[in-house]
Design a protein around this motif. Sequence first.
Motif, PDB file in Angstrom:
ATOM      1  N   GLY A   1       0.785  -1.222   0.000  1.00 44.78           N
ATOM      2  CA  GLY A   1       0.000   0.000   0.000  1.00 44.78           C
ATOM      3  C   GLY A   1       0.818   1.274   0.000  1.00 44.78           C
ATOM      4  N   TYR A   2       2.142   1.149   0.043  1.00 44.93           N
ATOM      5  CA  TYR A   2       2.990   2.345   0.064  1.00 44.93           C
ATOM      6  C   TYR A   2       2.902   3.085  -1.266  1.00 44.93           C
ATOM      7  CZ  TYR A   2       7.154   5.262  -0.029  1.00 44.93           C
ATOM      8  OH  TYR A   2       8.022   6.324  -0.152  1.00 44.93           O
ATOM      9  N   THR A   3       2.807   4.389  -1.198  1.00 47.74           N
ATOM     10  CA  THR A   3       2.875   5.218  -2.397  1.00 47.74           C
ATOM     11  C   THR A   3       3.961   6.258  -2.198  1.00 47.74           C
ATOM     12  OG1 THR A   3       1.172   6.729  -1.559  1.00 47.74           O
ATOM     13  CG2 THR A   3       0.436   4.907  -2.950  1.00 47.74           C
ATOM     14  N   GLY A   4       4.794   6.419  -3.190  1.00 45.05           N
ATOM     15  CA  GLY A   4       5.888   7.374  -3.090  1.00 45.05           C
ATOM     16  C   GLY A   4       7.111   6.848  -3.808  1.00 45.05           C
ATOM     17  N   ILE A   5       8.251   7.461  -3.518  1.00 45.92           N
ATOM     18  CA  ILE A   5       9.511   7.126  -4.181  1.00 45.92           C
ATOM     19  C   ILE A   5      10.361   6.261  -3.263  1.00 45.92           C
ATOM     20  CG2 ILE A   5      11.642   8.068  -5.156  1.00 45.92           C
ATOM     21  CD1 ILE A   5      10.007  10.696  -5.624  1.00 45.92           C
ATOM     22  N   VAL A   6      10.914   5.199  -3.819  1.00 46.67           N
ATOM     23  CA  VAL A   6      11.885   4.374  -3.105  1.00 46.67           C
ATOM     24  C   VAL A   6      13.175   4.378  -3.916  1.00 46.67           C
ATOM     25  CG1 VAL A   6      12.496   2.044  -2.377  1.00 46.67           C
ATOM     26  CG2 VAL A   6      10.194   2.906  -1.958  1.00 46.67           C
ATOM     27  N   LEU A   7      14.261   4.772  -3.280  1.00 43.49           N
ATOM     28  CA  LEU A   7      15.577   4.773  -3.917  1.00 43.49           C
ATOM     29  C   LEU A   7      16.371   3.625  -3.322  1.00 43.49           C
ATOM     30  CD1 LEU A   7      17.697   6.140  -5.747  1.00 43.49           C
ATOM     31  CD2 LEU A   7      18.280   7.604  -3.812  1.00 43.49           C
ATOM     32  N   ALA A   8      16.744   2.660  -4.155  1.00 45.94           N
ATOM     33  CA  ALA A   8      17.315   1.425  -3.624  1.00 45.94           C
ATOM     34  C   ALA A   8      18.400   0.884  -4.542  1.00 45.94           C
ATOM     35  CB  ALA A   8      16.208   0.386  -3.456  1.00 45.94           C
TER      36      ALA A   8
ATOM     37  N   PRO B   1      13.240  15.960  -9.885  1.00 46.68           N
ATOM     38  CA  PRO B   1      14.324  16.594  -9.124  1.00 46.68           C
ATOM     39  C   PRO B   1      14.330  16.240  -7.644  1.00 46.68           C
ATOM     40  CG  PRO B   1      12.595  18.186  -9.609  1.00 46.68           C
ATOM     41  CD  PRO B   1      12.256  16.942 -10.383  1.00 46.68           C
ATOM     42  N   ARG B   2      13.281  15.587  -7.160  1.00 51.74           N
ATOM     43  CA  ARG B   2      13.263  15.179  -5.752  1.00 51.74           C
ATOM     44  C   ARG B   2      14.154  13.973  -5.496  1.00 51.74           C
ATOM     45  NH1 ARG B   2       7.180  13.819  -4.957  1.00 51.74           N
ATOM     46  NH2 ARG B   2       7.648  12.874  -6.995  1.00 51.74           N
ATOM     47  N   ILE B   3      14.474  13.219  -6.548  1.00 50.37           N
ATOM     48  CA  ILE B   3      15.218  11.969  -6.392  1.00 50.37           C
ATOM     49  C   ILE B   3      16.717  12.259  -6.360  1.00 50.37           C
ATOM     50  CG2 ILE B   3      15.730   9.729  -7.428  1.00 50.37           C
ATOM     51  CD1 ILE B   3      12.964   9.810  -8.731  1.00 50.37           C
ATOM     52  N   PRO B   4      17.415  11.892  -5.293  1.00 51.18           N
ATOM     53  CA  PRO B   4      18.872  12.069  -5.260  1.00 51.18           C
ATOM     54  C   PRO B   4      19.574  11.004  -6.096  1.00 51.18           C
ATOM     55  CG  PRO B   4      18.123  11.055  -3.226  1.00 51.18           C
ATOM     56  CD  PRO B   4      16.883  11.363  -4.026  1.00 51.18           C
ATOM     57  N   LEU B   5      20.870  11.185  -6.293  1.00 50.64           N
ATOM     58  CA  LEU B   5      21.624  10.213  -7.083  1.00 50.64           C
ATOM     59  C   LEU B   5      21.821   8.895  -6.340  1.00 50.64           C
ATOM     60  CD1 LEU B   5      24.538  12.100  -8.895  1.00 50.64           C
ATOM     61  CD2 LEU B   5      22.405  11.239  -9.851  1.00 50.64           C
ATOM     62  N   ASP B   6      21.860   8.945  -5.026  1.00 50.31           N
ATOM     63  CA  ASP B   6      22.146   7.717  -4.282  1.00 50.31           C
ATOM     64  C   ASP B   6      21.401   7.712  -2.952  1.00 50.31           C
ATOM     65  OD1 ASP B   6      23.698   9.081  -2.219  1.00 50.31           O
ATOM     66  OD2 ASP B   6      25.274   9.286  -3.709  1.00 50.31           O
ATOM     67  N   ASN B   7      21.461   6.564  -2.292  1.00 48.97           N
ATOM     68  CA  ASN B   7      20.822   6.430  -0.984  1.00 48.97           C
ATOM     69  C   ASN B   7      21.861   6.318   0.131  1.00 48.97           C
ATOM     70  OD1 ASN B   7      21.786   3.872  -1.476  1.00 48.97           O
ATOM     71  ND2 ASN B   7      19.867   2.797  -1.061  1.00 48.97           N
ATOM     72  N   ASN B   8      23.008   6.967  -0.061  1.00 52.87           N
ATOM     73  CA  ASN B   8      24.082   6.891   0.930  1.00 52.87           C
ATOM     74  C   ASN B   8      23.637   7.406   2.297  1.00 52.87           C
ATOM     75  OD1 ASN B   8      25.830   5.789  -0.888  1.00 52.87           O
ATOM     76  ND2 ASN B   8      26.942   7.676  -1.321  1.00 52.87           N
TER      77      ASN B   8
ATOM     78  N   THR C   1       7.058   4.353  -6.936  1.00 55.74           N
ATOM     79  CA  THR C   1       8.067   4.774  -7.908  1.00 55.74           C
ATOM     80  C   THR C   1       9.434   4.277  -7.462  1.00 55.74           C
ATOM     81  OG1 THR C   1       6.814   6.766  -8.469  1.00 55.74           O
ATOM     82  CG2 THR C   1       9.153   6.740  -9.055  1.00 55.74           C
ATOM     83  N   LEU C   2      10.049   3.437  -8.280  1.00 56.23           N
ATOM     84  CA  LEU C   2      11.335   2.839  -7.926  1.00 56.23           C
ATOM     85  C   LEU C   2      12.463   3.522  -8.692  1.00 56.23           C
ATOM     86  CD1 LEU C   2      12.970   0.668  -6.454  1.00 56.23           C
ATOM     87  CD2 LEU C   2      12.493  -0.873  -8.375  1.00 56.23           C
ATOM     88  N   ALA C   3      13.408   4.079  -7.947  1.00 57.71           N
ATOM     89  CA  ALA C   3      14.620   4.653  -8.531  1.00 57.71           C
ATOM     90  C   ALA C   3      15.811   3.866  -8.001  1.00 57.71           C
ATOM     91  CB  ALA C   3      14.743   6.129  -8.159  1.00 57.71           C
ATOM     92  N   HIS C   4      16.884   3.854  -8.777  1.00 56.44           N
ATOM     93  CA  HIS C   4      18.052   3.083  -8.361  1.00 56.44           C
ATOM     94  C   HIS C   4      19.251   3.984  -8.089  1.00 56.44           C
ATOM     95  CE1 HIS C   4      15.862  -0.488 -10.108  1.00 56.44           C
ATOM     96  NE2 HIS C   4      16.217  -0.890  -8.910  1.00 56.44           N
ATOM     97  N   CYS C   5      20.150   3.443  -7.291  1.00 59.90           N
ATOM     98  CA  CYS C   5      21.246   4.199  -6.685  1.00 59.90           C
ATOM     99  C   CYS C   5      22.513   4.141  -7.540  1.00 59.90           C
ATOM    100  CB  CYS C   5      21.502   3.616  -5.292  1.00 59.90           C
ATOM    101  SG  CYS C   5      22.988   4.213  -4.490  1.00 59.90           S
ATOM    102  N   TRP C   6      23.043   5.320  -7.876  1.00 58.34           N
ATOM    103  CA  TRP C   6      24.270   5.379  -8.666  1.00 58.34           C
ATOM    104  C   TRP C   6      25.503   4.999  -7.848  1.00 58.34           C
ATOM    105  CZ3 TRP C   6      25.233   5.728 -13.736  1.00 58.34           C
ATOM    106  CH2 TRP C   6      24.178   6.094 -14.578  1.00 58.34           C
TER     107      TRP C   6
END
Length: 215
Positions: free
Chosen positions: A3-10, A137-144, A27-32
């Motif tokens: 049920g989660y809605t939003g951005i996940v950076l992984a 632009p809300r998504i950072p390049l990494d999840n450090n 929304t799935l984004a991946h980490c550089w």
Amino acid sequence: MAGYTGIVLADGYGAYDALARAGPGFTLAHCWAHVRRKLIEAEPHYPDPCRTALELIGQLYAVEREVPVLPAAAAVETAPDLLALRSRLRHERSRPIVAEIQRWALAERALPESSLGKAISYLLGLWPGLTRFLDDPRIPLDNNRTERGLRGVVLGRKNHYGSRSTRGTHVAALFYSLIESAKLCGVDPKRYLLAAIRAALADRTAVTLPHTLLD
């Protein structure tokens, strides 16, 4: 995360792909940074091609450094000017760099089981998620930052051998989340916990979150 809605950076852990497919608001984004680590591992054996890719990734981070850091305590929606600047820089500067990285990955030849081959496969396999930051632009390049926040969890697990029960795990997760959120907001965790406890003693229905203590 049902049920989660939003951005996940992984990173490239496959479970996140399943969650993204299951929910339209996920929304799935991946980490550089994880891509960079794979290339650093391969660099001793393939110095020239890895150096090329690492320099390009370094250029991506150089673009990001041109945007002032958004205070962790502020919601991204409160900084439209910073987001607009980041969006413009990414469109004008980062997008061509990303295209060059893709050209490099498609042109480079390496055995699939070699460290370079695995790094390239990892990069191309996550390509949609790696490029998602270009359009948001809300998504950072990494999840450090998140991984640094989890360091305390890992150290604690080694020292006290876990939480010993399901309820203990839930309580630990709650407190780790609140304490790390306080740190991100620039609020002293001890001060926050004292304020939250006092508010709860005065009113059992009171909910005190770290950002409410900001001056």
